[in-house]
Design an enzyme around this catalytic site. Structure first.
Site, short mmCIF file in Angstrom:
data_model
loop_
_atom_site.label_atom_id
_atom_site.label_comp_id
_atom_site.label_asym_id
_atom_site.label_seq_id
_atom_site.Cartn_x
_atom_site.Cartn_y
_atom_site.Cartn_z
N HIS A 14 -5.47 -2.52 -2.38
CA HIS A 14 -5.13 -1.31 -1.53
C HIS A 14 -4.48 -0.09 -2.21
O HIS A 14 -4.46 -0.09 -3.32
CB HIS A 14 -4.18 -1.91 -0.42
CG HIS A 14 -2.70 -1.59 -0.89
ND1 HIS A 14 -1.63 -1.56 -0.05
CD2 HIS A 14 -2.06 -1.90 -2.01
CE1 HIS A 14 -0.56 -1.48 -0.45
NE2 HIS A 14 -0.63 -1.74 -1.79
N CYS A 33 1.84 1.83 -5.83
CA CYS A 33 1.10 1.58 -4.75
C CYS A 33 0.21 3.06 -4.59
O CYS A 33 -0.61 2.80 -3.55
CB CYS A 33 1.86 1.30 -3.74
SG CYS A 33 2.16 -0.51 -3.54
N HIS A 39 -5.15 -1.19 -6.42
CA HIS A 39 -4.49 -2.01 -7.32
C HIS A 39 -4.23 -3.21 -6.44
O HIS A 39 -4.67 -2.89 -5.09
CB HIS A 39 -3.01 -1.78 -7.82
CG HIS A 39 -2.06 -1.43 -6.45
ND1 HIS A 39 -2.16 -0.17 -5.83
CD2 HIS A 39 -1.05 -2.14 -5.99
CE1 HIS A 39 -1.32 -0.40 -4.92
NE2 HIS A 39 -0.76 -1.47 -4.92
N HIS A 41 -2.67 -7.10 -4.58
CA HIS A 41 -1.56 -7.95 -4.50
C HIS A 41 -1.84 -9.35 -4.05
O HIS A 41 -2.89 -9.57 -3.47
CB HIS A 41 -0.50 -7.05 -3.23
CG HIS A 41 0.03 -6.26 -3.65
ND1 HIS A 41 1.20 -5.87 -4.33
CD2 HIS A 41 -0.27 -4.79 -3.08
CE1 HIS A 41 1.77 -4.79 -4.37
NE2 HIS A 41 0.79 -3.72 -3.72
N ASP A 79 -9.24 -11.34 2.43
CA ASP A 79 -9.08 -11.89 1.23
C ASP A 79 -10.32 -11.46 0.34
O ASP A 79 -11.43 -11.41 0.57
CB ASP A 79 -9.49 -13.46 1.33
CG ASP A 79 -9.16 -14.21 -0.21
OD1 ASP A 79 -8.17 -13.78 -0.59
OD2 ASP A 79 -9.85 -15.31 -0.35
N HIS A 80 -9.84 -10.78 -0.88
CA HIS A 80 -10.79 -10.13 -1.93
C HIS A 80 -11.31 -9.03 -1.30
O HIS A 80 -12.50 -8.74 -1.89
CB HIS A 80 -11.91 -11.32 -2.42
CG HIS A 80 -11.09 -12.30 -3.46
ND1 HIS A 80 -10.44 -13.42 -3.04
CD2 HIS A 80 -11.38 -12.43 -4.77
CE1 HIS A 80 -10.12 -14.10 -3.86
NE2 HIS A 80 -10.74 -13.60 -4.83
N GLU A 125 4.58 -9.40 0.17
CA GLU A 125 3.65 -8.65 -0.84
C GLU A 125 3.87 -9.09 -2.34
O GLU A 125 2.84 -8.69 -3.06
CB GLU A 125 3.87 -7.08 -0.57
CG GLU A 125 2.99 -6.05 -1.39
CD GLU A 125 3.49 -4.66 -1.11
OE1 GLU A 125 2.76 -3.88 -0.28
OE2 GLU A 125 4.48 -4.11 -1.87
NI NI Z 1 0.48 -2.00 -3.49
#
Ligand code: NI
Length: 136
Positions: A14, A33, A39, A41, A79-80, A125
């Protein structure tokens, strides 16, 4: 009333970025972020439902069924994936952990069986940052 929690895991990319702000202000508010090229998480998802144990099973809910429900309505979508670009229930929203938890709640709630209520979405997170959403 008994509370039953299923733990799931997913990872996703995200970016947190307010397009109305300067890059400097975004960096100041969102830090890493706000990284322009995304990037990731590793999210830990705790889904807690509540109800009374069923007289035929002793279960609040068949936890295998809950796991399948989480997979079909949430994990298959996030997911992914890139949360900003790929996830229909986050379209037009800031992809914060807060909004992700609300979105997951809204995905799951309509699919729970009679007599079972959604109690909490807890979403980590990072190992040291998490949010909880109770539906209000
Ligand atoms: Ni982030």
């Amino acid at each position: 009333m008994v509370y039953l929690t299923r733990v799931e895991h997913f990872n996703a990319a995200h970016k947190l970025y307010n397009p109305q702000w300067t890059p400097e202000k975004n960096d100041e508010m969102f830090g890493k972020c706000a990284n322009e090229n995304w990037h990731g998480h590793n999210y830990e998802l705790f889904v807690t439902v509540k109800g009374d144990p069923h007289p035929d099973t002793g279960f609040v809910m068949d936890v295998k069924r809950l796991s399948v429900l989480i997979k079909e309505t949430v994990l298959d979508k996030v997911d992914h994936r890139n949360l900003n670009l790929d996830v229909d229930f986050l379209k037009g929203k800031f992809c914060s952990t807060e909004n992700l938890a609300i979105g997951i709640w809204n995905q799951l709630k309509p699919h729970l069986p009679d007599g079972v209520a959604l109690h909490c979405i807890k979403l980590y997170e990072t190992p040291r940052i998490y949010v909880e959403y109770f539906g209000t």
